[in-house]
Scaffold this motif. Sequence first.
Motif, mmCIF file in Angstrom:
data_model
loop_
_atom_site.group_PDB
_atom_site.id
_atom_site.type_symbol
_atom_site.label_atom_id
_atom_site.label_comp_id
_atom_site.label_asym_id
_atom_site.label_seq_id
_atom_site.Cartn_x
_atom_site.Cartn_y
_atom_site.Cartn_z
ATOM 1 N N VAL A 177 0.653 -1.138 0.119
ATOM 2 C CA VAL A 177 0.053 -0.285 -0.049
ATOM 3 C C VAL A 177 0.983 1.558 -0.094
ATOM 4 C CG1 VAL A 177 -1.835 1.331 0.889
ATOM 5 C CG2 VAL A 177 -1.907 -0.922 1.021
ATOM 6 N N LEU A 178 2.055 1.581 0.906
ATOM 7 C CA LEU A 178 2.656 1.875 1.493
ATOM 8 C C LEU A 178 3.201 2.378 -0.415
ATOM 9 C CD1 LEU A 178 3.642 4.459 3.823
ATOM 10 C CD2 LEU A 178 6.135 2.758 3.074
ATOM 11 N N GLY A 179 4.300 1.425 -1.120
ATOM 12 C CA GLY A 179 4.455 1.737 -2.063
ATOM 13 C C GLY A 179 3.288 2.524 -3.278
ATOM 14 N N GLY A 180 2.656 1.191 -3.641
ATOM 15 C CA GLY A 180 1.860 2.241 -4.617
ATOM 16 C C GLY A 180 0.701 3.360 -4.029
ATOM 17 N N PHE A 181 0.432 3.525 -2.960
ATOM 18 C CA PHE A 181 0.198 4.761 -2.855
ATOM 19 C C PHE A 181 1.361 5.829 -3.194
ATOM 20 C CE2 PHE A 181 -3.309 6.505 -0.411
ATOM 21 C CZ PHE A 181 -3.540 7.403 -1.150
ATOM 22 N N ALA A 182 2.659 5.734 -3.070
ATOM 23 C CA ALA A 182 3.593 6.629 -3.653
ATOM 24 C C ALA A 182 3.883 6.499 -5.192
ATOM 25 C CB ALA A 182 4.962 6.375 -2.652
ATOM 26 N N LEU A 183 3.184 5.538 -5.284
ATOM 27 C CA LEU A 183 3.400 5.774 -7.177
ATOM 28 C C LEU A 183 2.744 6.392 -7.526
ATOM 29 C CD1 LEU A 183 5.811 1.792 -7.545
ATOM 30 C CD2 LEU A 183 6.704 4.383 -7.982
ATOM 31 N N ALA A 184 1.880 6.289 -7.032
ATOM 32 C CA ALA A 184 0.095 6.146 -7.894
ATOM 33 C C ALA A 184 -0.309 7.996 -8.088
ATOM 34 C CB ALA A 184 -1.068 6.063 -7.389
ATOM 35 N N LEU A 185 0.478 8.830 -6.766
ATOM 36 C CA LEU A 185 0.563 10.113 -6.362
ATOM 37 C C LEU A 185 1.846 10.213 -7.826
ATOM 38 C CD1 LEU A 185 0.694 10.437 -2.244
ATOM 39 C CD2 LEU A 185 -1.159 10.630 -3.727
ATOM 40 N N LEU A 186 2.733 9.466 -7.558
ATOM 41 C CA LEU A 186 3.764 10.860 -8.773
ATOM 42 C C LEU A 186 3.072 10.219 -9.429
ATOM 43 C CD1 LEU A 186 7.093 9.076 -7.255
ATOM 44 C CD2 LEU A 186 6.008 11.331 -7.581
ATOM 45 N N LEU A 201 6.110 0.149 -14.399
ATOM 46 C CA LEU A 201 5.875 -0.425 -13.663
ATOM 47 C C LEU A 201 4.539 -1.429 -12.805
ATOM 48 C CD1 LEU A 201 5.457 3.602 -11.660
ATOM 49 C CD2 LEU A 201 7.663 1.344 -11.469
ATOM 50 N N VAL A 202 4.232 -1.612 -14.409
ATOM 51 C CA VAL A 202 3.068 -2.957 -13.946
ATOM 52 C C VAL A 202 3.525 -3.640 -14.674
ATOM 53 C CG1 VAL A 202 0.777 -3.400 -15.076
ATOM 54 C CG2 VAL A 202 1.088 -1.349 -14.363
ATOM 55 N N CYS A 260 12.413 -13.068 0.764
ATOM 56 C CA CYS A 260 10.733 -13.502 0.487
ATOM 57 C C CYS A 260 9.800 -11.855 0.233
ATOM 58 C CB CYS A 260 10.304 -15.181 1.031
ATOM 59 S SG CYS A 260 10.815 -16.510 0.840
ATOM 60 N N THR A 261 10.289 -11.169 1.315
ATOM 61 C CA THR A 261 8.870 -9.978 1.412
ATOM 62 C C THR A 261 9.150 -9.036 1.012
ATOM 63 O OG1 THR A 261 9.191 -10.749 3.875
ATOM 64 C CG2 THR A 261 9.005 -8.556 2.940
ATOM 65 N N ILE A 262 10.755 -9.355 0.164
ATOM 66 C CA ILE A 262 10.981 -7.771 -0.593
ATOM 67 C C ILE A 262 10.759 -8.744 -1.956
ATOM 68 C CG2 ILE A 262 13.385 -7.086 -1.378
ATOM 69 C CD1 ILE A 262 15.025 -7.515 1.244
ATOM 70 N N ILE A 263 11.102 -9.848 -2.212
ATOM 71 C CA ILE A 263 10.489 -10.236 -3.825
ATOM 72 C C ILE A 263 8.886 -9.928 -3.772
ATOM 73 C CG2 ILE A 263 10.474 -11.578 -5.050
ATOM 74 C CD1 ILE A 263 13.020 -13.047 -4.009
ATOM 75 N N ASN A 264 8.372 -10.194 -2.524
ATOM 76 C CA ASN A 264 7.080 -10.242 -3.141
ATOM 77 C C ASN A 264 6.486 -8.593 -3.136
ATOM 78 O OD1 ASN A 264 4.494 -11.612 -3.343
ATOM 79 N ND2 ASN A 264 4.400 -11.002 -1.186
ATOM 80 N N VAL A 265 7.261 -7.328 -2.127
ATOM 81 C CA VAL A 265 6.903 -6.292 -2.090
ATOM 82 C C VAL A 265 6.518 -5.761 -3.590
ATOM 83 C CG1 VAL A 265 7.407 -4.040 -1.206
ATOM 84 C CG2 VAL A 265 6.940 -5.826 0.245
ATOM 85 N N TRP A 266 8.155 -6.039 -3.733
ATOM 86 C CA TRP A 266 8.421 -5.754 -5.164
ATOM 87 C C TRP A 266 7.255 -6.115 -6.527
ATOM 88 C CZ3 TRP A 266 9.860 -8.609 -9.629
ATOM 89 C CH2 TRP A 266 10.633 -8.382 -10.722
ATOM 90 N N LEU A 267 6.642 -7.603 -6.396
ATOM 91 C CA LEU A 267 5.633 -7.702 -6.844
ATOM 92 C C LEU A 267 4.513 -6.972 -6.883
ATOM 93 C CD1 LEU A 267 6.375 -12.586 -7.018
ATOM 94 C CD2 LEU A 267 6.586 -10.177 -8.938
ATOM 95 N N GLY A 268 3.820 -7.104 -5.413
ATOM 96 C CA GLY A 268 2.876 -7.009 -5.116
ATOM 97 C C GLY A 268 2.625 -5.397 -5.382
ATOM 98 N N ILE A 269 3.506 -4.416 -5.674
ATOM 99 C CA ILE A 269 3.059 -2.867 -5.629
ATOM 100 C C ILE A 269 2.515 -2.560 -6.699
ATOM 101 C CG2 ILE A 269 3.951 -0.833 -5.657
ATOM 102 C CD1 ILE A 269 6.611 -1.328 -3.528
ATOM 103 N N PRO A 270 2.366 -3.341 -8.203
ATOM 104 C CA PRO A 270 1.920 -2.493 -9.053
ATOM 105 C C PRO A 270 0.221 -2.770 -9.411
ATOM 106 C CG PRO A 270 3.795 -3.999 -10.273
ATOM 107 C CD PRO A 270 3.786 -4.137 -8.448
ATOM 108 N N PHE A 271 -0.230 -4.373 -8.228
ATOM 109 C CA PHE A 271 -1.645 -4.095 -8.126
ATOM 110 C C PHE A 271 -2.497 -3.085 -7.290
ATOM 111 C CE2 PHE A 271 -5.004 -5.815 -5.627
ATOM 112 C CZ PHE A 271 -6.096 -6.008 -6.311
ATOM 113 N N MET A 272 -1.180 -2.579 -6.300
ATOM 114 C CA MET A 272 -2.209 -1.529 -5.290
ATOM 115 C C MET A 272 -2.003 -0.292 -5.949
ATOM 116 S SD MET A 272 -3.046 -2.648 -2.370
ATOM 117 C CE MET A 272 -3.336 -3.584 -1.150
ATOM 118 N N MET A 273 -1.076 -0.380 -6.775
ATOM 119 C CA MET A 273 -0.861 0.675 -7.819
ATOM 120 C C MET A 273 -2.340 1.537 -8.781
ATOM 121 S SD MET A 273 2.263 2.480 -10.278
ATOM 122 C CE MET A 273 1.707 1.351 -11.660
#
Lengths: 394, 366
Positions: A177-186, A201-202, A260-273
Motif C-alpha cells: 500500500v505504501l509503495g503503491g500509494f507513493a507511485l500512484a501519487l507520482l 511499473l506494471v 521473500c518479503t522484498i521479492i513479494n513487495v516488489w511483485l505486489g506494488i503494481p496492483f496496489m498502484m
Amino acid sequence: MELLRSVYEVAGFILLIALGVAALEGYFYYHFKFHDRPWFFWAGLAVFPLLVWSGFVAGGIAKPGLFAWLFAIEAVVLAFFRYAVKGRHSLAYLLLLPAFVGLALLLVYPFLFEVYLSFHDLKLTTIMMWKNTGKIPFVGLEQYVKVFTTSPLSEVTFWALLGRTLLWTFSNVFFHVLGGFALALLLNNAISLKGVYRTLLVIPWAMPQVVAVLAMRGEFHSQNGFVNIILGRIAEAYPLLAGLGVGPVQWLSDYPLLTCTIINVWLGIPFMMVVILGGLQSISTSYYDAADIDGASYFQKLRYITLPLVKPVLMPAVTLGTVWTFNNINVIYLVTGQAGGTEQADILVSALYKAAFTYNRYSYSAAFAIVVFALLFFISVTYLHGFDAAKDER
Amino acid sequence: MATVKFSNIVKNFKDNQVLKRVDLEIKDHEFVVIVGPSGCGKTTLLRMLAGLEEISSGEIHIDDTLVNHLHPSKRQIAMVFQDYALYPHMTVEENMSFSLRIKSAPRKEIQERVAEAASILQLGKLLKRMPKQLSGGQRQRVAIGRAIVRQPKVFLFDEPLSNLDAKLREEMRVEIAKLYQRLGATIIYVTHDQVEAMTLAGRIVIMNQGVIQQVGTPIEVYRKPDNLFVAGFIGSPTMNFIEGTLRVEKGHVRFVSPSLSLDLPASLLPAEGAHEGREAVIGVRPDDVYAGREAGKNCSQKVDAVLEVSELLGHRENLYLKAGDLRLLATVEAFFNQSPGSVVPVCFNFENMHVFDKASQKRLSA
C-alpha cells in the motif's frame, strides 16, 4: 498420429462435457416445465432413477440398495419442484445451471472431500488400504488436535508459523500500500511520458510470477546476485558504511523470509498502484480547488481529502491483497522450497503444501487447510465489516 | 470588503488564447455578474482571480495588492463551486469549519463563526448531516456557508445554480440576492444564464470568445446593447434581427431589405451622409413588435405578415410571423384570436429599435 490422437481425445472430452450439461439441462427442464402435470411424479420416478441406475450398472459400480436411494432422492427432487419451486424463474435457473454445476465440481466437491478427509486418517501408511478397500480409519477430531500440537514440518510449530504468517502478511500488505500509494501519487501528476512509466511499473505484475520470482532469486544469490555485488561495491567505496556492517549477505540461507518479503513487495506494488491510481483519478479536482482556497497544505490535502476519498477503493484491494499474501505459496516455495531448502521462511500455506506433498500427511493437511480457511474467513469478514462501516460514513 | 481590478489579462491554453486582454474594475460592495456562452472564458477569469489558474500575462489587484503570485488561501477570497465541492466524508459543520480547523483557529472562534453562518443560511438543523443526506439546494447553502465562514473580501460564485432544477434555482436566486443585501460584500458571480445575470447583478459583464463585449447595469445592457452579440444574448425571447441596407433620403434614413422597407425616425438614427449604402442590421425585441390590434393603435408603416404558429405563455403570447422571407417573433397580450395562416398587420416600436453596422457589428443608433 500422436497429434490426431490428442485432437480426438480433447474433442471427445469436450463432447462429453457438452452431453453432460445437456443431460442436466434436460433433467431440470422436465422438473421446471411439467411440475403441475398429473403424470409429473410417476413419469419422473419411472424414468430418472432407472436411467442413472443403468448408468451405474454399465459402469460396473452398482451396489445393492442403490436403486432405492436413487428412487428416494428423485422423489424428494420431484416434490421440491412441485411444491417449492412451482416452475418459477425457470429460464434464469436453466441458464445459470452449467455455471452452478461447474462450481459444484470445482469448489463444492473438493471442499466436502477435504472435510471428509480431515475427520479420517489418510497418510502414507493408510493409502494402500484406501486404494484396496475404499475405507480409511475414522479418527474424529484427532487431526485438528494434531494441527495445534504437532509440527507440520520437522521443527516449527503451528503457532510459530501463524505468527510468521501474520508478520509476513501485514508487512507485505503495508509496503504494497505504501509503495503503491507513493507511485500512484507520482503518476497522478501531469508528468510527461506518464504512459511509459506506468507500463514499466506494471511489468512485475504482468510477468508470470514463476519467472519473476526465479529471476529475483538469482539476484539474491550470495556471489553472483546483483544485490550482493552492489553491497560489496558500496562497502569498498565507503569504508565507513562497511564499518557499520554493510556488505554482502547470505540472503537465501541467513535471511530467507526477508528475501521473500522484498521479492513479494516488489511483485505486489503494481496492483496496489493501479487500484490507487484509479481511485485518485476518480476524485474530483474541485475538492482540491476548494482545499486550496481553504488554505490546506500538501500534506493536509493528502490527510483530509485524498486518503478518505481513496479509502472506498483501497479497502477491497487491501482485503484481496491480504488474502493473496496470506495464501502466497509461490514466492516462498520458489525461493526456499527446493531441495535442501530451509524451514525458516515457511508460512502456513507453504508448510501445508509440504506436509501434504513432501510428508504425505493428507488428512492432517486437510484439517490444517480448514483451519487456515477459517482464519482467512475471519480476517476477510473483519475487513469487509470495516469497509461497510467506511461506506456508511460517506 | 474590497475592490478588484483586472488589467490586460491574457490566458493561453497551449495555442488557444481563451482570454484576450481583459480589463475590468469592480468596485467595493458591488455585485458583478459575468455572463456569456460556454467557452467564453468567464470561469477561467474567475479561477484566475481565485488563484486556481495560472495567469499568462496581465495583473490582478485586490484592494491595490497585486495577487498574481499569491496563494489562493492568501487572497482573502471564497469561492462557491458549480458542483459545490463539499467534502463528502465530512459533516456540514466540518465542511464549513475546515478552513479554520486546518489553521488551528481557537475552538471558540470556529464555533462562533460556524454558528453565525448557519444562522444566516438557516443551516442550524443540518450541521451534523453528511452532504449526501442533503438536497441540492441545501448543499448549495452549505457551500455558501463555507464561504461566509472564511469572512472573505470577495465572494466568487462559479455557476452556483446550474445544477439545480428550475424552481429551486428561482428560490436560490432570491436567497442569494437577500444574502448580498445582508452581507454587503463584493461578489463576482459567473453564469451562462442571462436571467440570473439580469435579476442579480448590479453590473453585468458580457463576455464572448475571451473578450468583454459590454459592461453596464442590467437596464443599460438591455436598452442599449453595444453590439449585435450583446443584443442577441441578453433578453428572452431573443431579439429579432433584420438585415438590409441604409439609404439617406431627405432628412431621414431609409432601411431597405428584400421583404421590408422602413423610414427610420431621426431620433433613432440621424441622417448622416456616412450611412448611405451601409449594410446594417436592425434589432427589435419581440415585445416591440406590434401585431394585430396593437399594430392598429400604435404605429405607422405597417407590414403584412402571415401567422405561422402561436404559443400561449399565459399572460403573453408568442407569435411566429413571416413577412415575405423574413421571420419575426412578436410577443403580445394574450389572447390573440387569429388562427395560423391568417394575415396579420405588423409594425414596430421605433423608440426601442436598435441599428447595428453589419461589418463591425457595432451599434449605430443613439
